[in-house]
Design an enzyme around this catalytic site. Structure first.
Site, mmCIF file in Angstrom:
data_model
loop_
_atom_site.group_PDB
_atom_site.id
_atom_site.type_symbol
_atom_site.label_atom_id
_atom_site.label_comp_id
_atom_site.label_asym_id
_atom_site.label_seq_id
_atom_site.Cartn_x
_atom_site.Cartn_y
_atom_site.Cartn_z
ATOM 1 N N GLU A 249 1.676 -9.800 16.822
ATOM 2 C CA GLU A 249 2.235 -10.662 15.771
ATOM 3 C C GLU A 249 2.682 -11.954 16.433
ATOM 4 O O GLU A 249 3.573 -11.925 17.285
ATOM 5 C CB GLU A 249 3.426 -10.001 15.069
ATOM 6 C CG GLU A 249 3.028 -8.854 14.162
ATOM 7 C CD GLU A 249 4.196 -8.304 13.336
ATOM 8 O OE1 GLU A 249 5.117 -9.077 12.976
ATOM 9 O OE2 GLU A 249 4.191 -7.094 13.081
ATOM 10 N N TYR B 220 7.826 -15.132 16.465
ATOM 11 C CA TYR B 220 7.656 -16.175 15.446
ATOM 12 C C TYR B 220 8.609 -17.308 15.804
ATOM 13 O O TYR B 220 9.754 -17.039 16.180
ATOM 14 C CB TYR B 220 8.031 -15.648 14.057
ATOM 15 C CG TYR B 220 7.161 -14.512 13.570
ATOM 16 C CD1 TYR B 220 5.971 -14.772 12.887
ATOM 17 C CD2 TYR B 220 7.533 -13.189 13.771
ATOM 18 C CE1 TYR B 220 5.167 -13.727 12.427
ATOM 19 C CE2 TYR B 220 6.736 -12.139 13.320
ATOM 20 C CZ TYR B 220 5.560 -12.411 12.653
ATOM 21 O OH TYR B 220 4.775 -11.378 12.195
ATOM 22 N N ASN C 258 6.456 -3.912 9.054
ATOM 23 C CA ASN C 258 7.589 -3.091 8.620
ATOM 24 C C ASN C 258 7.179 -2.103 7.522
ATOM 25 O O ASN C 258 7.737 -1.006 7.419
ATOM 26 C CB ASN C 258 8.716 -3.988 8.112
ATOM 27 C CG ASN C 258 9.262 -4.907 9.200
ATOM 28 O OD1 ASN C 258 9.048 -4.669 10.386
ATOM 29 N ND2 ASN C 258 9.951 -5.967 8.814
ATOM 30 N N GLN D 162 0.415 -13.874 9.472
ATOM 31 C CA GLN D 162 -0.589 -12.941 9.006
ATOM 32 C C GLN D 162 -1.819 -13.724 8.560
ATOM 33 O O GLN D 162 -1.982 -14.852 9.021
ATOM 34 C CB GLN D 162 -0.002 -12.085 7.883
ATOM 35 C CG GLN D 162 1.215 -11.261 8.349
ATOM 36 C CD GLN D 162 1.683 -10.231 7.317
ATOM 37 O OE1 GLN D 162 1.039 -9.948 6.318
ATOM 38 N NE2 GLN D 162 2.863 -9.669 7.555
ATOM 39 N N GLU E 247 -0.692 -7.195 5.904
ATOM 40 C CA GLU E 247 0.308 -6.164 5.610
ATOM 41 C C GLU E 247 0.462 -6.028 4.104
ATOM 42 O O GLU E 247 0.254 -7.004 3.363
ATOM 43 C CB GLU E 247 1.649 -6.593 6.251
ATOM 44 C CG GLU E 247 2.804 -5.658 5.930
ATOM 45 C CD GLU E 247 4.037 -5.892 6.801
ATOM 46 O OE1 GLU E 247 4.041 -6.843 7.611
ATOM 47 O OE2 GLU E 247 4.998 -5.100 6.670
ATOM 48 N N ASN F 273 5.544 0.402 14.421
ATOM 49 C CA ASN F 273 5.791 -1.039 14.409
ATOM 50 C C ASN F 273 7.257 -1.340 14.647
ATOM 51 O O ASN F 273 8.129 -0.756 13.988
ATOM 52 C CB ASN F 273 5.391 -1.611 13.039
ATOM 53 C CG ASN F 273 5.733 -3.084 12.917
ATOM 54 O OD1 ASN F 273 5.094 -3.919 13.552
ATOM 55 N ND2 ASN F 273 6.751 -3.416 12.123
ATOM 56 N N GLU F 274 7.545 -2.224 15.586
ATOM 57 C CA GLU F 274 8.913 -2.733 15.831
ATOM 58 C C GLU F 274 9.978 -1.648 15.697
ATOM 59 O O GLU F 274 10.952 -1.813 14.965
ATOM 60 C CB GLU F 274 9.213 -3.912 14.893
ATOM 61 C CG GLU F 274 8.329 -5.103 15.168
ATOM 62 C CD GLU F 274 8.727 -6.399 14.445
ATOM 63 O OE1 GLU F 274 9.612 -6.357 13.564
ATOM 64 O OE2 GLU F 274 8.154 -7.441 14.773
#
Ligand code: AHR
Length: 477
Positions: A291, A244, A71, A348, A26, A172-173
């Site tokens: 992720e 996570y 993000n 990542q 990212e 994304n999200e």
């Protein structure tokens, strides 16, 4: 402690998708700037790509690398990052309170992906971005040579032939309040549906990932998935999951999180199956766990670098041995769900929550979590096969019966791969393998570092405390 694994090498559960070994880059922290891209670095090629980093990425044998966020993508205008570098605008990156110089953009990423021997998984902006802008990015990347103005612009920027990307994330999200232009499930489902239609019209070969919930703890988890699946069923191929885990001064509970990940996957799979039944459809929507990782060290330190800098060095995790054991366990969970998980991105790859770290102007090195991923990526391919684990358990604050061991068995031709962990801080596990005859050909294990064992007899396997282990066995004919 003793454990027995009874293996049924001829009972295949599912092929393991190569894309389970994928990762994520990212525009965040030093992932790109002084990570993979540093024109003044001694190892960099004429495109400014660090060869020392590429040399550490290639052995991971990644299938896809997701880009450019995260993000970040929800505020990103892809046109800012193409064309002559001197003319590219400098922008505020609201996602990470940093400055984006745009010196690295989509064409640079495509070059990097080719050199890293990975396929691009491109996320489009469905925050500030429109379906039209997303569709134009896909046209820029994939339209036939010389066919349109955007295809000719791609040629001017050095790539006349289409890039032929085949995997796209629809935002994304988008459920997260932290997301730039977050959306309700209904709002997201509509924009994702319309964007998906346009992308598939441009290139029907492209597979699409719709956003699931940002994590299992979201208040709208479940409803979000149902709404998105009902609206987008016909136009998408995968639904995303993210997670996570953090060690909050309770390593025993932390290490049991691979079991939470398993519950999470099974719950999303149930929802997908429920919507399939509702629709009377036999279409298979796969899960894209795009992720996953361990993430807490940087935040726990509580020291945050100055805002609005480029790069802003955030979320550089100094991973320890137990982090590597959980990463091994999480990989085992992903592999054990190979019938539904078709893509998984270790998030990542470089400098940000990453297995690889660089020093600006200096060396690149790997962290503890690199090793279980590397060892599994080499040995754990082919088909997932059936096994029964009879192993010890322990009590922790989050589970009364946490397993000391994660376990996965796969078969590739006449080779069997075994991924097992021992989560005990102090007790070894004597492992007994039933149901197979063969000889061990390799054994890698580790916590902070990786150890290469001499292959031993199959009845002499002792898993040391706090380790992940990847064992390869050549089956007798
Ligand atoms: O990977 C870091 C961030 O975590 C991503 O940008 C976002 O999608 C997630 O919340």
């Amino acid at each position: 402690m003793q454990a027995t694994i009874t293996i049924k090498p001829d009972c295949v559960i599912s092929p393991i998708a190569d894309a389970i070994y994928s990762s994520f880059l990212e525009h965040m922290g030093r992932a790109v700037y002084t990570g993979i891209y540093e024109p003044t670095h001694f190892s960099s090629d004429p495109d400014g790509l660090r060869e020392d980093v590429l040399a550490l990425v290639r052995p991971l044998a990644l299938e896809y690398v997701r880009y450019p966020g995260g993000n970040f993508v929800s505020g990103y205008q892809w046109r800012d990052g193409i064309g002559p570098k001197a003319k590219r605008p400098t922008r505020l990156d609201l996602a990470w309170e940093a400055i984006e110089s745009n010196q690295f953009g989509i064409d640079e990423f495509m070059k990097w992906a080719e050199k890293a021997h990975v396929k691009p998984m491109i996320a489009v902006n469905l925050g500030t971005g429109t379906p039209k802008e997303a569709a134009e990015l896909i046209e820029y990347l994939n339209a036939p040579e010389d066919s349109t103005t955007l295809a000719r612009l791609r040629a001017e920027n050095g790539h006349p032939a289409p890039y032929g990307i085949d995997l796209v994330c629809l935002g994304n999200e988008m459920d997260g309040p932290w997301q730039i232009c977050a959306k309700t499930a209904e709002e997201y489902a509509r924009i994702a549906h319309e964007t998906a239609k346009m992308i598939k019209w441009i290139d029907p070969h492209i597979k699409l990932v719709a956003c699931g919930s940002s994590n299992r703890g979201m208040a709208t988890f479940g409803t979000w998935e149902r709404t998105v699946l009902r609206e987008c069923w016909d136009v998408i191929d995968y639904l995303s999951l993210h997670t996570y885990y953090a060690d909050e001064n309770d390593t025993a509970s932390f290490l049991s999180r691979s079991q939470d990940m398993d519950d999470f996957i099974k719950e999303v799979k149930r929802i997908v199956d429920e919507v399939a039944r509702e629709k009377g459809s036999d279409k298979k929507i796969g899960l894209s766990f795009d992720e996953w990782n361990v993430w807490y060290h940087f935040r726990q330190k509580g020291v945050f670098p100055k805002k609005w800098t480029c790069p802003r060095s955030i979320d550089e995790e100094d991973y320890n041995g137990t982090d590597a054991v959980l990463v091994g366990g999480m990989l085992s969970t992903l592999l054990n769900n190979a019938d539904s998980v078709k893509i998984a991105c270790l998030a990542q790859l470089v400098n940000v929550i990453s297995p690889i770290t660089t020093i600006p102007g200096g060396d690149a090195f790997v962290r503890s979590i690199y090793h279980p991923f590397h060892a599994a990526s080499k040995a754990m391919r082919g088909n997932l096969v059936e096994f029964d684990l009879d192993g010890p358990t322990y009590w922790c604050a989050t589970r009364p019966d946490a397993a000391y061991m994660d376990c996965t068995v796969c078969r590739n031709g006449e080779e069997l791969g075994l991924l097992v962990t021992n989560k005990s801080p102090d007790e070894p596990i004597q492992l007994h393998l039933h149901g197979i005859s063969g000889r061990m050909s390799a054994w890698h294990s580790g916590s902070l570092e990786e150890k290469d064992h001499e292959p031993c007899n199959l009845d002499c396997i002792v898993l040391e405390p706090y380790t992940w282990n990847v064992i390869t066995i050549k089956l007798d004919q």
